[in-house]
Write a protein that holds these residues in place. Structure first.
Motif, PDB file in Angstrom:
ATOM      1  N   ARG A 437       6.464  -0.680 -56.697  1.00 23.58           N
ATOM      2  CA  ARG A 437       5.768  -0.043 -55.563  1.00 23.58           C
ATOM      3  C   ARG A 437       5.750   1.475 -55.683  1.00 23.58           C
ATOM      4  O   ARG A 437       4.717   2.120 -55.554  1.00 23.58           O
ATOM      5  CB  ARG A 437       6.432  -0.478 -54.258  1.00 23.58           C
ATOM      6  N   SER A 438       6.907   2.071 -55.917  1.00 25.48           N
ATOM      7  CA  SER A 438       7.000   3.524 -56.007  1.00 25.48           C
ATOM      8  C   SER A 438       6.228   4.045 -57.222  1.00 25.48           C
ATOM      9  O   SER A 438       5.547   5.070 -57.145  1.00 25.48           O
ATOM     10  CB  SER A 438       8.479   3.943 -56.074  1.00 25.48           C
ATOM     11  N   THR A 439       6.324   3.325 -58.337  1.00 26.61           N
ATOM     12  CA  THR A 439       5.606   3.733 -59.552  1.00 26.61           C
ATOM     13  C   THR A 439       4.100   3.717 -59.343  1.00 26.61           C
ATOM     14  O   THR A 439       3.394   4.678 -59.693  1.00 26.61           O
ATOM     15  CB  THR A 439       5.971   2.798 -60.726  1.00 26.61           C
ATOM     16  N   CYS A 440       3.588   2.630 -58.759  1.00 20.18           N
ATOM     17  CA  CYS A 440       2.137   2.509 -58.551  1.00 20.18           C
ATOM     18  C   CYS A 440       1.639   3.521 -57.528  1.00 20.18           C
ATOM     19  O   CYS A 440       0.531   4.056 -57.670  1.00 20.18           O
ATOM     20  CB  CYS A 440       1.789   1.086 -58.115  1.00 20.18           C
ATOM     21  N   HIS A 441       2.454   3.789 -56.517  1.00 22.65           N
ATOM     22  CA  HIS A 441       2.063   4.825 -55.560  1.00 22.65           C
ATOM     23  C   HIS A 441       2.023   6.182 -56.258  1.00 22.65           C
ATOM     24  O   HIS A 441       1.114   6.987 -56.032  1.00 22.65           O
ATOM     25  CB  HIS A 441       3.037   4.868 -54.376  1.00 22.65           C
ATOM     26  N   GLY A 442       3.005   6.427 -57.124  1.00 26.99           N
ATOM     27  CA  GLY A 442       3.031   7.682 -57.875  1.00 26.99           C
ATOM     28  C   GLY A 442       1.819   7.840 -58.779  1.00 26.99           C
ATOM     29  O   GLY A 442       1.248   8.937 -58.886  1.00 26.99           O
ATOM     30  N   ILE A 443       1.393   6.742 -59.427  1.00 26.58           N
ATOM     31  CA  ILE A 443       0.207   6.785 -60.295  1.00 26.58           C
ATOM     32  C   ILE A 443      -1.039   7.088 -59.464  1.00 26.58           C
ATOM     33  O   ILE A 443      -1.872   7.927 -59.839  1.00 26.58           O
ATOM     34  CB  ILE A 443       0.049   5.453 -61.058  1.00 26.58           C
ATOM     35  N   SER A 444      -1.171   6.421 -58.315  1.00 26.20           N
ATOM     36  CA  SER A 444      -2.322   6.655 -57.445  1.00 26.20           C
ATOM     37  C   SER A 444      -2.336   8.089 -56.945  1.00 26.20           C
ATOM     38  O   SER A 444      -3.379   8.764 -56.949  1.00 26.20           O
ATOM     39  CB  SER A 444      -2.285   5.682 -56.251  1.00 26.20           C
ATOM     40  N   ALA A 445      -1.162   8.575 -56.507  1.00 18.63           N
ATOM     41  CA  ALA A 445      -1.066   9.937 -55.987  1.00 18.63           C
ATOM     42  C   ALA A 445      -1.344  10.968 -57.087  1.00 18.63           C
ATOM     43  O   ALA A 445      -1.991  11.996 -56.840  1.00 18.63           O
ATOM     44  CB  ALA A 445       0.315  10.170 -55.380  1.00 18.63           C
ATOM     45  N   ALA A 446      -0.838  10.703 -58.295  1.00 18.16           N
ATOM     46  CA  ALA A 446      -1.079  11.625 -59.415  1.00 18.16           C
ATOM     47  C   ALA A 446      -2.564  11.682 -59.749  1.00 18.16           C
ATOM     48  O   ALA A 446      -3.100  12.745 -60.103  1.00 18.16           O
ATOM     49  CB  ALA A 446      -0.274  11.189 -60.633  1.00 18.16           C
ATOM     50  N   SER A 447      -3.241  10.551 -59.637  1.00 14.49           N
ATOM     51  CA  SER A 447      -4.693  10.547 -59.836  1.00 14.49           C
ATOM     52  C   SER A 447      -5.359  11.450 -58.803  1.00 14.49           C
ATOM     53  O   SER A 447      -6.284  12.209 -59.116  1.00 14.49           O
ATOM     54  CB  SER A 447      -5.223   9.114 -59.714  1.00 14.49           C
ATOM     55  N   GLY A 448      -4.850  11.380 -57.561  1.00 15.61           N
ATOM     56  CA  GLY A 448      -5.372  12.261 -56.521  1.00 15.61           C
ATOM     57  C   GLY A 448      -5.153  13.724 -56.849  1.00 15.61           C
ATOM     58  O   GLY A 448      -6.048  14.555 -56.673  1.00 15.61           O
ATOM     59  N   LYS A 449      -3.966  14.039 -57.344  1.00 13.43           N
ATOM     60  CA  LYS A 449      -3.686  15.438 -57.655  1.00 13.43           C
ATOM     61  C   LYS A 449      -4.505  15.915 -58.853  1.00 13.43           C
ATOM     62  O   LYS A 449      -4.823  17.094 -58.959  1.00 13.43           O
ATOM     63  CB  LYS A 449      -2.193  15.648 -57.913  1.00 13.43           C
ATOM     64  N   ALA A 450      -4.857  15.009 -59.750  1.00 10.42           N
ATOM     65  CA  ALA A 450      -5.784  15.384 -60.831  1.00 10.42           C
ATOM     66  C   ALA A 450      -7.114  15.819 -60.221  1.00 10.42           C
ATOM     67  O   ALA A 450      -7.732  16.805 -60.652  1.00 10.42           O
ATOM     68  CB  ALA A 450      -5.985  14.219 -61.801  1.00 10.42           C
ATOM     69  N   GLY A 451      -7.543  15.097 -59.179  1.00 11.42           N
ATOM     70  CA  GLY A 451      -8.750  15.496 -58.461  1.00 11.42           C
ATOM     71  C   GLY A 451      -8.581  16.829 -57.756  1.00 11.42           C
ATOM     72  O   GLY A 451      -9.495  17.658 -57.720  1.00 11.42           O
ATOM     73  N   ALA A 452      -7.376  17.051 -57.189  1.00 10.90           N
ATOM     74  CA  ALA A 452      -7.100  18.322 -56.505  1.00 10.90           C
ATOM     75  C   ALA A 452      -7.154  19.484 -57.493  1.00 10.90           C
ATOM     76  O   ALA A 452      -7.629  20.574 -57.156  1.00 10.90           O
ATOM     77  CB  ALA A 452      -5.730  18.266 -55.831  1.00 10.90           C
ATOM     78  N   ILE A 453      -6.669  19.258 -58.700  1.00  8.12           N
ATOM     79  CA  ILE A 453      -6.707  20.311 -59.732  1.00  8.12           C
ATOM     80  C   ILE A 453      -8.155  20.639 -60.088  1.00  8.12           C
ATOM     81  O   ILE A 453      -8.533  21.813 -60.206  1.00  8.12           O
ATOM     82  CB  ILE A 453      -5.917  19.870 -60.979  1.00  8.12           C
ATOM     83  N   ILE A 454      -8.980  19.600 -60.221  1.00 13.14           N
ATOM     84  CA  ILE A 454     -10.396  19.835 -60.493  1.00 13.14           C
ATOM     85  C   ILE A 454     -11.031  20.611 -59.336  1.00 13.14           C
ATOM     86  O   ILE A 454     -11.798  21.559 -59.536  1.00 13.14           O
ATOM     87  CB  ILE A 454     -11.134  18.503 -60.722  1.00 13.14           C
ATOM     88  N   GLY A 455     -10.680  20.225 -58.105  1.00 13.53           N
ATOM     89  CA  GLY A 455     -11.211  20.930 -56.947  1.00 13.53           C
ATOM     90  C   GLY A 455     -10.747  22.374 -56.905  1.00 13.53           C
ATOM     91  O   GLY A 455     -11.530  23.287 -56.652  1.00 13.53           O
ATOM     92  N   ALA A 456      -9.439  22.577 -57.152  1.00 16.03           N
ATOM     93  CA  ALA A 456      -8.859  23.920 -57.053  1.00 16.03           C
ATOM     94  C   ALA A 456      -9.386  24.847 -58.150  1.00 16.03           C
ATOM     95  O   ALA A 456      -9.724  25.996 -57.888  1.00 16.03           O
ATOM     96  CB  ALA A 456      -7.341  23.826 -57.115  1.00 16.03           C
TER      97      ALA A 456
END
Length: 534
Positions: A437-456
């Motif tokens: 659970r924690s690993t998959c949430h971390g993968i999903s969240a990291a994907s989000g932060k990859a998007g945040a980096i592109i946005g930033a």
């Protein structure tokens, strides 16, 4: 997971809302309060950093951060966050949620203070140390995402689990507005003490030496709420689901939850023995995980990725959009401290009117209408409002229409938070097995932060004017804010499509939502003869 639910897990699923639920929300939520404060407070002071460290004598406009420095200062914390989400997400499944939880908090406190103490004899030296400490600050913040979501989901009952996880995430809204309020108070105090003229009147005197304290105080304040909750984080017992399903110690889980729920829980020795002897059916990189949860993980990761491109590119650069439509005066007409005050005021108004209400609408309705509906509606309405900003963009930039632009802009934030910004955080904590659970949430969240980096990073360049004479110093021409808004609307449409890959978890236990009950069924059915009624 035993085919018959363990008593301790049933007790958690059916527990009435109690004081310990609210305690868990506050303890986990204060971490998110700090996360939001630390990530977004930098956008309040970047223009001030440019004035202090990159002033050019004789220039008609105040100093600004060079493109590469601005991108680094704004984006480096996201790089750290992405790394932290993957690392601490994995570690939370290996070592336990509680043990890792304290590490992330102390890292946040230490690096938050260190960010404000950034040192150097040159502008490059100060920016380098600031970026170094903000990377590790982001690393600690990254751990808070999977751990807070997982802990809250595993503590909550199934009837109001969505609202509890959403309430933890909603503390981001208070972190946002607190960042603005702290910047308002600090800048107003310095403005009253140190009278400074506008840049166009006296370029040197417009940025008094004491300005260097303003940005440091604003950044360091974020350590206070995190430090206040450290003791209580350490007193929380490990979640029963981790102890029982991952550590295979159902007796300890029952003992821990007996204290928390204040009811007697005794496990059936047969179930305990069955659990201890059971073996996990599949790992993260197995074909079985791909078959059961591959599309789910793709859905949560892609939705979070495209959402954060839109969300963070707007949030980090609100001040640039406000300037473009005339809501903030031109920089040269203000002193350095006055500019901080007006940027903070603008961002606080958006947080108050658009951000915070959206979070709490999600808390109120998520267990009534479900995650899927809220996420679909949010992506759709964000698309509509971004197109409403982009198509008649020239109308919004004409005198007299600026307030309408801000209202429309606030609505995009409202439907981001009463929509995918909340649900992308909640759902990955519900639909994957406890041991992953924690690993998959971390993968999903990291994907989000990859998007945040592109946005930033990307929005810095993309939003530049197509007219070379109107770009910020040091930047090439871009596609302009109007076309950037069209791109962001397209991102929201992609998120809407991928929402169909994410299952609904409303009203289900975590074991039902993640399919963990199927593990034991698959394991036991070949060994027993099933009687078919006639």
């Amino acid at each position: 997971m035993a085919r018959d639910q363990l008593e301790v897990l049933s007790a958690l699923d059916l527990a009435k809302t109690q004081w310990y639920h609210f305690t868990a929300i506050v303890i986990a939520g204060m971490g998110f309060f700090t996360d939001a404060y630390d990530l977004f407070s930098i956008s309040l002071v970047t223009k001030l950093l440019g004035r202090i460290y990159y002033y050019e004598p004789g220039s008609s406009t105040p100093g600004t951060l060079p493109p590469n420095v601005s991108a680094a200062v704004n984006g480096v914390a996201f790089c750290g966050t992405l790394s932290g989400q993957l690392f601490f997400g994995w570690l939370g499944d290996k070592m336990g949620r509680k043990r890792v939880y304290g590490m992330t908090l102390m890292m946040m406190v230490i690096c938050c203070v260190a960010s404000g103490l950034s040192f150097g004899h040159t502008a490059k030296g100060v920016m380098s140390t600031l970026c170094f400490f903000r990377f590790w600050l982001g690393f600690g913040i990254g751990g808070d995402y999977p751990l807070s979501a997982t802990i809250m989901s595993e503590y909550a009952n199934k009837k109001t689990r969505g609202a509890f996880i959403a309430a933890v995430f909603a503390m981001q809204g208070f972190g946002n507005i607190t960042g603005g309020i702290v910047a308002l108070i600090v800048s107003a105090s310095f403005k009253a003490k140190y009278k400074a003229p506008a840049y166009e009147v006296d370029p040197v005197a417009s940025t008094p030496p004491e300005c260097d304290y303003v940005w440091r105080i604003v950044l360091m304040f974020g350590a206070i709420p995190a430090l206040m909750t450290y003791y209580w984080r350490m007193k929380m017992p490990e979640t029963a689901r981790y102890t029982a399903l991952v550590a295979k110690n159902a007796k300890q889980a029952a003992a821990d939850m007996t204290t928390v729920l204040q009811v007697d829980i005794e496990e059936d020795p047969t179930k305990v023995a069955e659990l201890s002897n059971s073996r996990d059916q599949f790992g993260l990189f197995s074909k079985e995980f791909l078959r059961r949860h591959g599309l789910h993980l793709m859905g949560t990761a892609v939705c979070w990725f495209v959402l954060d491109i839109a969300f963070y590119s707007q949030n980090l650069f609100q001040k640039d959009i406000f300037s473009a439509v005339g809501w903030l005066p031109k920089a040269k007409t203000m002193s350095a401290i006055e500019e901080v005050f007006k940027i903070a005021r603008a961002q606080s108004l958006v947080a108050l009117c658009g951000t915070i209400p959206g979070y709490w609408f999600t808390v109120a309705f998520i267990d009534i209408i479900g995650r899927f509906v809220i996420q679909m509606m949010g992506f759709f309405m964000m698309t509509v409002f971004m197109l409403g900003l982009a198509i008649p963009y020239h109308h919004w930039t004409t005198k007299g229409n600026h307030i309408g632009f801000v209202v429309m802009y606030a609505f995009t934030f409202f439907f981001a938070n009463f929509g995918p910004n909340s649900t992308t955080f909640i759902v990955p904590a519900e639909i994957f097995p406890a041991r992953l659970r924690s690993t998959c949430h971390g993968i999903s969240a990291a994907s989000g932060k990859a998007g945040a980096i592109i946005g930033a990073f990307g929005f810095l360049y993309a939003a530049q004017s197509t007219d070379p004479t109107k770009t910020d110093p040091g930047y090439p021409t871009g596609i302009g804010i109007r076309n950037s808004l069209f791109v962001l609307a397209g991102c929201n449409l992609i998120g809407l499509v991928f929402t169909f890959f994410v299952p609904e978890a409303k009203g289900k236990s975590l074991e039902e939502a993640s399919g963990e009950n199927e593990n034991e069924v698959a394991e036991t059915e070949p060994r027993h003869t099933r009687t078919v009624p006639v």
